[in-house]
Design a protein around this motif. Sequence first.
Motif, mmCIF file in Angstrom:
data_model
loop_
_atom_site.group_PDB
_atom_site.id
_atom_site.type_symbol
_atom_site.label_atom_id
_atom_site.label_comp_id
_atom_site.label_asym_id
_atom_site.label_seq_id
_atom_site.Cartn_x
_atom_site.Cartn_y
_atom_site.Cartn_z
ATOM 1 N N PRO A 86 0.795 -1.233 0.000
ATOM 2 C CA PRO A 86 0.000 0.000 0.000
ATOM 3 C C PRO A 86 0.825 1.279 0.000
ATOM 4 N N GLY A 87 1.894 1.331 0.791
ATOM 5 C CA GLY A 87 2.624 2.593 0.833
ATOM 6 C C GLY A 87 3.955 2.479 1.545
ATOM 7 N N ASP A 88 4.910 3.317 1.105
ATOM 8 C CA ASP A 88 6.222 3.360 1.754
ATOM 9 C C ASP A 88 6.079 3.966 3.163
ATOM 10 N N PHE A 89 7.029 3.695 4.004
ATOM 11 C CA PHE A 89 7.066 4.248 5.364
ATOM 12 C C PHE A 89 5.791 3.926 6.142
ATOM 13 N N THR A 90 5.245 2.731 5.912
ATOM 14 C CA THR A 90 4.098 2.285 6.709
ATOM 15 C C THR A 90 4.519 1.008 7.442
ATOM 16 N N PRO A 91 3.930 0.755 8.615
ATOM 17 C CA PRO A 91 4.505 -0.293 9.479
ATOM 18 C C PRO A 91 4.408 -1.715 8.936
ATOM 19 N N VAL A 92 3.219 -2.115 8.465
ATOM 20 C CA VAL A 92 3.078 -3.507 8.002
ATOM 21 C C VAL A 92 3.970 -3.739 6.778
ATOM 22 N N ARG A 144 16.307 -20.919 -5.986
ATOM 23 C CA ARG A 144 15.221 -21.543 -6.761
ATOM 24 C C ARG A 144 14.992 -20.827 -8.095
ATOM 25 N N GLY A 145 15.872 -19.878 -8.432
ATOM 26 C CA GLY A 145 15.742 -19.167 -9.714
ATOM 27 C C GLY A 145 14.591 -18.178 -9.740
ATOM 28 N N VAL A 146 14.323 -17.561 -8.584
ATOM 29 C CA VAL A 146 13.179 -16.654 -8.465
ATOM 30 C C VAL A 146 13.677 -15.230 -8.205
ATOM 31 N N GLU A 147 13.102 -14.261 -8.929
ATOM 32 C CA GLU A 147 13.403 -12.845 -8.695
ATOM 33 C C GLU A 147 12.211 -12.182 -8.012
ATOM 34 N N LEU A 148 12.493 -11.134 -7.258
ATOM 35 C CA LEU A 148 11.450 -10.355 -6.582
ATOM 36 C C LEU A 148 11.327 -8.984 -7.232
ATOM 37 N N LEU A 149 10.108 -8.470 -7.318
ATOM 38 C CA LEU A 149 9.886 -7.126 -7.842
ATOM 39 C C LEU A 149 8.733 -6.509 -7.060
ATOM 40 N N GLY A 150 9.043 -5.462 -6.284
ATOM 41 C CA GLY A 150 8.021 -4.788 -5.483
ATOM 42 C C GLY A 150 7.331 -3.697 -6.286
ATOM 43 N N LEU A 151 6.227 -3.198 -5.773
ATOM 44 C CA LEU A 151 5.480 -2.122 -6.456
ATOM 45 C C LEU A 151 4.600 -1.382 -5.462
ATOM 46 N N SER A 152 4.585 -0.066 -5.587
ATOM 47 C CA SER A 152 3.504 0.733 -4.993
ATOM 48 C C SER A 152 3.333 1.978 -5.837
ATOM 49 N N VAL A 153 2.309 2.780 -5.511
ATOM 50 C CA VAL A 153 2.055 3.986 -6.307
ATOM 51 C C VAL A 153 2.865 5.172 -5.791
ATOM 52 N N GLN A 192 -11.212 -1.501 -0.583
ATOM 53 C CA GLN A 192 -10.177 -1.364 0.462
ATOM 54 C C GLN A 192 -9.604 0.045 0.459
ATOM 55 N N SER A 193 -9.201 0.502 -0.737
ATOM 56 C CA SER A 193 -8.647 1.851 -0.876
ATOM 57 C C SER A 193 -8.746 2.257 -2.344
ATOM 58 N N LYS A 194 -9.166 3.485 -2.561
ATOM 59 C CA LYS A 194 -9.280 3.955 -3.955
ATOM 60 C C LYS A 194 -7.936 4.436 -4.490
ATOM 61 N N THR A 195 -6.963 4.609 -3.611
ATOM 62 C CA THR A 195 -5.687 5.190 -4.057
ATOM 63 C C THR A 195 -4.495 4.248 -3.879
ATOM 64 N N GLU A 196 -4.545 3.384 -2.877
ATOM 65 C CA GLU A 196 -3.389 2.517 -2.613
ATOM 66 C C GLU A 196 -3.616 1.129 -3.201
#
Lengths: 72, 213
Positions: free
Chosen positions: B43-49, B67-76, B120-124
Motif C-alpha cells: 500500500p505505501g512506503d514508510f508504513t509499518p506492516v 530456486r531461480g526466483v526474482e522479486l519485484l516490489g510495487l507501490s504507487v 479497500q482503498s481507492k488510491t493505494e
Amino acid sequence: MPCTTPDGKPTASGRKVILAIKQGKEIPEDISAASGLPLFRVRSGLRELIQAGYVKLEGEKYTLTPKGLEEV
Amino acid sequence: MEETAVSLPRIGDPAPPFEATTTQGKIRLEDFKGSWLILFSHPGDFTPVCTTEFMAFAEIQPELSKRGVELLGLSVDGLASHIAWARNIEEKTGIKIPFPIIADLDRSVSTAYGMIHPGQSKTETVRCVFIIDPNQIIRVILYYPLSLGRNTDEILRIIDALQTADKYSVATPANWRPGEMVIVPAPTTQEEAEKRLKQGYQCIDWYLCKKKL
C-alpha cells in the motif's frame, strides 16, 4: 542502480556489463554469469548502454562500440 | 457516472507486459523471461506492516535465488520515496532491500494487474502477490487486505510446490512441504483406475494415491 547515470555515463553496474562484453561474452546469459548481475538487470542495462552509445546489438550478439571500448 | 470494465489477469493467463521505472532503472516484464518472478504490491512506503513485509521478503531472497526466483516490489509511491524508505530500512534494521521496486505513479502496472481494490482503498494498492513462471504465465495470485502482512514462508512453499509439480508432473496435497509425499494425478480411464491400486503407491482409493519422489 541502472547501468547509466542521468547524463549517460556508465555506472558501476554498467561498467561490469561493458567489461563482460570486452571479455567476449556476447549474449545476456553469459554477460550475467561473467558480471555477477542478475539476468533481468543485464537485459535492462544493455538497453541503456545501447541508448548511451556504449554497446551495439548485431543479430543476437552484443558488442562494444568504439565509445564502449574506450571505457575499459 | 461512466464506469470502465477492467479485465483482471487470472491464473493461466500471460502476465500483462509493462515497462516501469524502478529503483534499479527501467525494467520490462520481458527482462525476467527464463526466471520465476514474484511481483508484489504494497500500500505505501514508510508504513509499518509494509516495512515488516519488505524486511521479510529481503530475508527470503537468498532462498528464492537458489530456486531461480526474482522479486519485484510495487507501490504507487514515487522513486524518491522508495529510495528513501529502502535506505531507512537498512539504516534502522541493517536489512538491505536487494530487489527493485516499481514507482507506479501513473498506476499503469497496478491497473493492468488489478492491484487497486476500491473497497479497500481507492488510491493505494492492496497486498497482491503474482507468481509468474519462466514463460511469463501467471501461476498464483494472492490478495491480502491492508491490515494483514503476508507470510513469506507460505510464498516459499508455493514456489517449491509449483516447481515440484512442473518437474515431476505431480500435484501436492494440503500443507505439503518439500520431502513429503506427492499426489499422483488421478486416473482418467477405467483401465488406469483398475491398475492404479496395484502400482505400489500409497492409496486411500483409486483416485487418491501418493508417492515419494
